[in-house]
Design a protein around this motif. Structure first.
Motif, PDB file in Angstrom:
ATOM      1  N   SER A  70      32.233  -4.281  28.552  1.00 42.16           N
ATOM      2  CA  SER A  70      31.687  -4.847  27.325  1.00 42.16           C
ATOM      3  C   SER A  70      31.759  -3.799  26.229  1.00 42.16           C
ATOM      4  O   SER A  70      31.769  -2.597  26.492  1.00 42.16           O
ATOM      5  N   ILE A  71      31.842  -4.273  25.017  1.00 41.02           N
ATOM      6  CA  ILE A  71      31.832  -3.432  23.830  1.00 41.02           C
ATOM      7  C   ILE A  71      30.655  -3.902  22.987  1.00 41.02           C
ATOM      8  O   ILE A  71      30.458  -5.109  22.813  1.00 41.02           O
ATOM      9  N   THR A  72      29.883  -2.957  22.484  1.00 39.92           N
ATOM     10  CA  THR A  72      28.760  -3.309  21.615  1.00 39.92           C
ATOM     11  C   THR A  72      28.912  -2.592  20.287  1.00 39.92           C
ATOM     12  O   THR A  72      29.502  -1.519  20.212  1.00 39.92           O
ATOM     13  N   GLY A  73      28.396  -3.217  19.269  1.00 42.17           N
ATOM     14  CA  GLY A  73      28.431  -2.597  17.948  1.00 42.17           C
ATOM     15  C   GLY A  73      27.309  -3.129  17.086  1.00 42.17           C
ATOM     16  O   GLY A  73      26.860  -4.260  17.250  1.00 42.17           O
ATOM     17  N   SER A  74      26.846  -2.280  16.177  1.00 43.24           N
ATOM     18  CA  SER A  74      25.842  -2.719  15.215  1.00 43.24           C
ATOM     19  C   SER A  74      26.015  -1.923  13.937  1.00 43.24           C
ATOM     20  O   SER A  74      26.580  -0.834  13.935  1.00 43.24           O
ATOM     21  N   GLY A  75      25.553  -2.499  12.858  1.00 42.94           N
ATOM     22  CA  GLY A  75      25.659  -1.832  11.570  1.00 42.94           C
ATOM     23  C   GLY A  75      25.435  -2.805  10.446  1.00 42.94           C
ATOM     24  O   GLY A  75      24.719  -3.798  10.587  1.00 42.94           O
ATOM     25  N   LEU A  76      26.086  -2.544   9.339  1.00 45.53           N
ATOM     26  CA  LEU A  76      25.915  -3.367   8.154  1.00 45.53           C
ATOM     27  C   LEU A  76      26.552  -4.748   8.320  1.00 45.53           C
ATOM     28  O   LEU A  76      27.640  -4.880   8.886  1.00 45.53           O
ATOM     29  N   TYR A  77      25.868  -5.754   7.835  1.00 44.60           N
ATOM     30  CA  TYR A  77      26.429  -7.099   7.750  1.00 44.60           C
ATOM     31  C   TYR A  77      27.518  -7.051   6.676  1.00 44.60           C
ATOM     32  O   TYR A  77      27.265  -6.678   5.547  1.00 44.60           O
ATOM     33  N   ASN A  78      28.746  -7.361   7.060  1.00 44.57           N
ATOM     34  CA  ASN A  78      29.890  -7.264   6.148  1.00 44.57           C
ATOM     35  C   ASN A  78      30.353  -8.676   5.785  1.00 44.57           C
ATOM     36  O   ASN A  78      31.030  -9.336   6.566  1.00 44.57           O
ATOM     37  N   ARG A  79      30.000  -9.126   4.588  1.00 41.64           N
ATOM     38  CA  ARG A  79      30.336 -10.490   4.156  1.00 41.64           C
ATOM     39  C   ARG A  79      31.829 -10.778   4.200  1.00 41.64           C
ATOM     40  O   ARG A  79      32.233 -11.896   4.510  1.00 41.64           O
ATOM     41  N   THR A  80      32.650  -9.793   3.879  1.00 38.93           N
ATOM     42  CA  THR A  80      34.092 -10.048   3.797  1.00 38.93           C
ATOM     43  C   THR A  80      34.719 -10.366   5.153  1.00 38.93           C
ATOM     44  O   THR A  80      35.779 -10.970   5.196  1.00 38.93           O
ATOM     45  N   GLN A  81      34.069  -9.968   6.249  1.00 43.65           N
ATOM     46  CA  GLN A  81      34.631 -10.248   7.569  1.00 43.65           C
ATOM     47  C   GLN A  81      33.911 -11.375   8.308  1.00 43.65           C
ATOM     48  O   GLN A  81      34.273 -11.718   9.422  1.00 43.65           O
ATOM     49  N   SER A 136      24.671  -7.157  14.679  1.00 44.42           N
ATOM     50  CA  SER A 136      25.023  -6.546  15.962  1.00 44.42           C
ATOM     51  C   SER A 136      25.754  -7.581  16.809  1.00 44.42           C
ATOM     52  O   SER A 136      25.542  -8.781  16.668  1.00 44.42           O
ATOM     53  N   LEU A 137      26.644  -7.090  17.656  1.00 44.33           N
ATOM     54  CA  LEU A 137      27.420  -7.995  18.493  1.00 44.33           C
ATOM     55  C   LEU A 137      27.736  -7.355  19.819  1.00 44.33           C
ATOM     56  O   LEU A 137      27.733  -6.130  19.950  1.00 44.33           O
ATOM     57  N   THR A 138      27.993  -8.216  20.796  1.00 44.82           N
ATOM     58  CA  THR A 138      28.457  -7.794  22.105  1.00 44.82           C
ATOM     59  C   THR A 138      29.726  -8.566  22.411  1.00 44.82           C
ATOM     60  O   THR A 138      29.776  -9.784  22.243  1.00 44.82           O
ATOM     61  N   ILE A 139      30.739  -7.842  22.830  1.00 45.35           N
ATOM     62  CA  ILE A 139      31.999  -8.443  23.263  1.00 45.35           C
ATOM     63  C   ILE A 139      32.043  -8.295  24.775  1.00 45.35           C
ATOM     64  O   ILE A 139      31.901  -7.190  25.304  1.00 45.35           O
ATOM     65  N   THR A 140      32.190  -9.394  25.473  1.00 45.39           N
ATOM     66  CA  THR A 140      32.213  -9.399  26.927  1.00 45.39           C
ATOM     67  C   THR A 140      33.643  -9.576  27.409  1.00 45.39           C
ATOM     68  O   THR A 140      34.367 -10.443  26.906  1.00 45.39           O
TER      69      THR A 140
END
Length: 151
Positions: A70-81, A136-140
């Motif tokens: 799994s890959i996890t990430g968190s940070g700023l909410y990016n409207r463009t993506q 934040s998101l998790t990729i499984t």
């Protein structure tokens, strides 16, 4: 003296593929905390006994049964993506986790990336008064994760 060949977290990137041939990968921008977890589980296990002396203590034999990641990430909410992220939710996609440190002034010793099929299994948006909205998101993993050396 010898010191560890360090890499700043700024150079850890989570990227998603576009499915084209050749595939183009786009970095998730605004994500400032990233991680990858690779586990080997479901081990096959049995006891093997010495045929010449069956009363002697046996030997436990184990073999890897499955890989998970799994890959996890968190940070700023990016409207463009956000449109791209919404389209990726719950869909199998190729993902990369790379340490894209520039060659200068450092020397990229461990150049390459982890890559495999996966899907966004968790996505969260939080906002506190007076602060920037966070995501934040998790990729499984949906298949094997493999290492690819830099080309």
């Amino acid at each position: 003296m010898a010191y560890a060949a360090k890499v700043k977290g700024n150079y850890a990137d989570i990227m998603f593929g576009d499915g084209a041939t050749p595939e183009v990968f786009t970095q998730l921008c605004g994500i400032n905390t990233r991680g990858i977890t690779i586990t080997y589980a479901n081990a096959f296990e049995f006891t093997d006994y010495d045929c010449a002396d069956p009363e002697d203590a046996g030997q436990t034999v184990r073999a890897v049964g499955a890989q998970d990641w799994s890959i996890t990430g968190s940070g700023l909410y990016n409207r463009t993506q956000m449109a791209a992220i919404r389209a990726l939710m719950g869909q199998d996609q190729n993902w990369r986790f790379a340490l894209d440190e520039p060659a200068a002034p450092a020397v990229a010793v461990d150049a390459g990336h982890w890559q495999g099929p996966g899907f966004i299994s968790s996505f969260e948006i939080t906002g506190n008064d007076g602060e920037w909205t966070q995501a934040s998101l998790t990729i499984t993993g949906a298949g094997l994760l493999e290492w690819a050396d830099a080309a």
